[in-house]
Design an enzyme around this catalytic site. Structure first.
Site, PDB file in Angstrom:
ATOM      1  N   ASP A  50      56.034   3.936  40.440  1.00  0.00           N
ATOM      2  CA  ASP A  50      55.408   4.655  41.550  1.00  0.00           C
ATOM      3  C   ASP A  50      55.898   4.146  42.905  1.00  0.00           C
ATOM      4  OD1 ASP A  50      53.272   6.483  42.490  1.00  0.00           O
ATOM      5  OD2 ASP A  50      52.423   4.647  43.327  1.00  0.00           O
ATOM      6  N   GLU A  88      60.029   7.259  41.028  1.00  0.00           N
ATOM      7  CA  GLU A  88      59.337   8.259  41.825  1.00  0.00           C
ATOM      8  C   GLU A  88      59.726   8.004  43.271  1.00  0.00           C
ATOM      9  OE1 GLU A  88      55.850   9.990  44.155  1.00  0.00           O
ATOM     10  OE2 GLU A  88      55.997   7.854  43.760  1.00  0.00           O
TER      11      GLU A  88
HETATM   12  C1  GLC Z   1      52.815   8.480  44.408  1.00  0.00           C
HETATM   13  C2  GLC Z   1      51.850   9.347  43.643  1.00  0.00           C
HETATM   14  C3  GLC Z   1      50.793   9.839  44.567  1.00  0.00           C
HETATM   15  C4  GLC Z   1      50.093   8.653  45.166  1.00  0.00           C
HETATM   16  C5  GLC Z   1      51.083   7.656  45.792  1.00  0.00           C
HETATM   17  C6  GLC Z   1      50.442   6.345  46.079  1.00  0.00           C
HETATM   18  O1  GLC Z   1      53.471   9.167  45.395  1.00  0.00           O
HETATM   19  O2  GLC Z   1      52.521  10.413  43.036  1.00  0.00           O
HETATM   20  O3  GLC Z   1      49.892  10.693  43.915  1.00  0.00           O
HETATM   21  O4  GLC Z   1      49.212   9.104  46.153  1.00  0.00           O
HETATM   22  O5  GLC Z   1      52.154   7.376  44.934  1.00  0.00           O
HETATM   23  O6  GLC Z   1      50.254   5.584  44.915  1.00  0.00           O
END
Ligand code: GLC
Length: 650
Positions: free
Chosen positions: A295, A337
């Site tokens: 993440d 991500e």
């Molecule tokens: C990523 C997740 C999102 C979240 C962020 C903080 O972007 O997809 O939903 O708010 O991380 O953890």
């Protein structure tokens, strides 16, 4: 026993000291072999990041002991999987891969409830299941679980860690890889580390970026972006006094919180943080998690005077985490991500860093094409931004649990004569139905009038026109999925979208959701839509039938796996076209030609454009053969997948 001459003396001793009496020679030899291969890399990476920090050597020795302990704790079936995946390192690039994503609570109530859905998920053909964050998190707003209070405990409302491990084993037996988030940029302010920091423990204060006054926060905020301006301006929040949770008296100190005020960024400049998080990661790996969704990778390293995103150390640290897995849990893969500029997204993708990555550019440009009825940006992205290193893969998705942001490159757009800023404004207006004639019913997310920034929330069906009753809605949903199913990589389905679930505005009234419009696109299990899925008079039935057909054809079309893609110029801005060279099931060299039409009326690829192809092609979607001599008519929002013999191509 494998030689470990390239592991330095102290680390060698640390490894041997960690061997338990009961560990079989063969297992230990396997561990030593992997350590010999990867430890030098791990050490080099950490020394690159931490330089001469005196804590580095000490943390490395602790880490090595942790790796050995974790390997010895690893269940036998997972060790067998480690060996199998080392022997087949690109298992995830097959055309049979199909991902699904869901929230356990919203889709199934609990982990036990989810097991009842497994027959359906198997029938859909899933080989990858992403369970949205399911760890212990604060009550009320927890950013959908992205504020983790314990990486070792499942949210008690959903079940237990033991149940998660059982589910992982059950999924594995069904050929479905389990994906969970590794939320390693931040913890919740209720994590035990945060609680100790609040109580004044110097060790844990050192886990976070805590500043005595506004001097440094002000200096950093000159160059960092605001990510969730609805929650708090800038990147810092007051650091509370006392160990009693949120809302303590402000001390005048500040703590870094990129996302919400209760999500505190970890300070990776402290090598103890890396070691501690590696421990949490390996714990999850040993529960049977196959793939970790890494993440918010872009944010993990900070440097004054920069945007504090995608800095070189972020990559080095990811590579170090990768080395940790290669040693102690080699079956595990990372998905990055990184929802950032396309130049940066691709930098996270390599076998040594993240083997898999979301493809946010393709996602955004499918929606851009549908709104503007102009596929040129998508065509250009497929031509120049689709390639990936060998042994890696995109995860192609139509939409996620998050908002849609318009992450394309301004320079790419300019080459096509498109003004990026004006186009983004158009897309924002279009997708929240502030543009005349729009078919979309999205909702603004983090509308920031100060910066003009805004993103879009909404389910696929609501964004594509089904909610508005637009005649092209069903076909647009199918078109968007047909792209993700034909460009290679792992297609990822947001469960419920296959039966055309609509936005759920009532979700905003649930506790903790009011400030976050993304809940509109995270509906609960759409029971009514599922009940209609065999009824072809309904959009749910039409989307389900269409998608099931696309999925079946993809499963039978090996050319659609992998990542090789050759753009095809169909000489019409509304037509996006590409070839997927490969081999048909009978082994012959072939190419699958994909053409999609984003316009509201039929378009034709003319005979001259097709003259390099043979006169007949196998029509994979409609069946039979299709003559190409007179050109190819593609219906409004239509999709064509044609197989032609490779040696016929000019
Ligand atoms: C990523 C997740 C999102 C979240 C962020 C903080 O972007 O997809 O939903 O708010 O991380 O953890």
């Amino acid at each position: 026993m494998a030689a470990t001459t390239d592991v330095t003396g102290d680390l060698h001793d640390a490894i041997e000291a960690a061997r338990r009496p009961g560990t079989a020679d063969a297992d230990w030899a396997t561990f030593r072999r992997r350590a010999a291969r990867e430890l030098p890399r791990l050490e080099r990476l950490l020394r690159q990041v931490y330089g001469d920090d005196p804590r580095t050597g000490e943390q490395l020795a602790l880490l090595v002991a942790q790796l050995a302990a974790s390997w010895q704790d690893r269940p036998a079936d997972l060790r067998a999987l480690d060996a199998a995946r080392e022997a087949d390192p690109t298992w995830f690039t097959s055309h049979r891969m199909l991902g699904g994503v869901l929230y356990v609570d919203r889709y199934a109530g609990t982990l036990a409830g989810l097991r009842e859905h497994l027959p359906y998920l198997r029938e859909l053909g899933l080989t990858y299941l992403h369970l949205m964050p399911l760890f212990r998190a604060p009550e009320g707003n927890s950013d959908g679980g992205y504020a983790v209070s314990s990486y070792r405990e499942v949210d008690p409302a959903l079940g237990t860690m033991a149940e998660l491990a059982e589910l992982a084993a059950e999924l594995r037996a069904a050929g479905i890889a389990l994906v969970v988030d590794f939320i390693f940029n931040h913890t919740s302010d209720e994590h035990v580390w945060a609680q100790r920091a609040k109580a004044g423990d110097p060790e844990h204060l050192g886990y976070y970026h805590v500043f005595p006054d506004r001097t440094m926060p002000d200096a950093y905020e000159r160059t960092v972006r605001e990510i969730f301006p609805d929650d708090h301006p800038g990147a810092f929040v007051p650091f509370p006094d006392g160990p009693d949770g949120r809302g303590g008296t402000a001390t005048g100190r500040w703590v870094w919180a990129t996302f919400h005020r209760f999500q505190w960024d970890l300070d990776y400049a402290n090598p103890a943080v890396f070691r501690a998080m590696a421990g949490e990661m390996l714990f999850l790996a040993n529960q049977g998690v196959d793939l970790l969704r890494m993440d918010a990778v872009a944010f993990i390293w900070k440097r004054l005077g920069t945007a504090c995103e995608s800095l070189p150390e972020a990559h080095l640290l990811l590579q170090a985490f990768n080395a940790v897995c290669r040693i102690a849990a080699p079956a595990v893969l990372f998905k990055s991500e990184a929802i950032v500029h396309p130049d940066e997204v691709v930098q996270y993708v390599s076998p040594e860093e993240c083997q898999v990555s979301y493809n946010p550019l393709q996602m955004a440009l499918v929606w851009s094409s549908l709104a503007s009825r102009d596929g040129r940006l998508l065509q250009q992205a497929l031509a120049r931004r689709h390639a990936l290193p060998t042994g890696t893969s995109w995860v192609d998705y139509v939409r996620s649990h998050d908002d849609i942001g318009w992450t394309f490159s301004d320079e790419d757009a300019a080459e096509l004569g498109i003004d990026a800023s004006a186009h983004r404004q158009f897309l924002n207006r279009f997708y929240v139905d502030r543009f005349p004639g729009s078919f979309a019913r999205g909702v603004p997310f983090q509308d920031n009038p100060r910066t003009g920034d805004c993103r879009i929330a909404g389910t696929t069906a609501s964004l594509a026109g089904i909610e508005a009753g637009d005649a092209g809605g069903v076909d647009r949903v199918l078109l968007a999925h047909a792209v993700t199913l034909s460009t290679g990589g792992i297609p990822l389905l947001y469960l419920g979208d296959e039966v055309a679930q609509l936005n759920d505005h009532a979700a905003l009234a649930e506790p903790g959701h009011a400030e976050d419009t993304r809940w509109v696109n995270r509906p609960r299990y759409p029971a009514a839509a599922y009940a209609r899925r065999e009824d072809l008079t309904t959009p749910s039935g039409q989307v389900f039938a269409g998608l099931r057909h696309l999925l079946a054809v993809r499963r039978a079309t090996p050319e659609l796996g992998g990542n090789a893609l050759v753009p095809f110029d169909a000489h019409d801005p509304a037509l996006v076209a590409y070839q997927r060279p490969g081999r048909a099931p009978d082994g012959t060299a072939t190419t699958v030609l994909v053409v999609v039409n984003v316009a509201d009326e039929p378009r034709t690829v003319d005979a001259l454009t097709l003259s390099g192809l043979p006169p007949w092609a196998e029509d994979l979607l409609d069946g039979g053969v299709r003559p190409l001599g007179g050109g190819l008519v593609v219906p409004a929002h239509g999709v064509v997948w044609l197989r032609v013999a490779h040696d016929c191509l000019g």
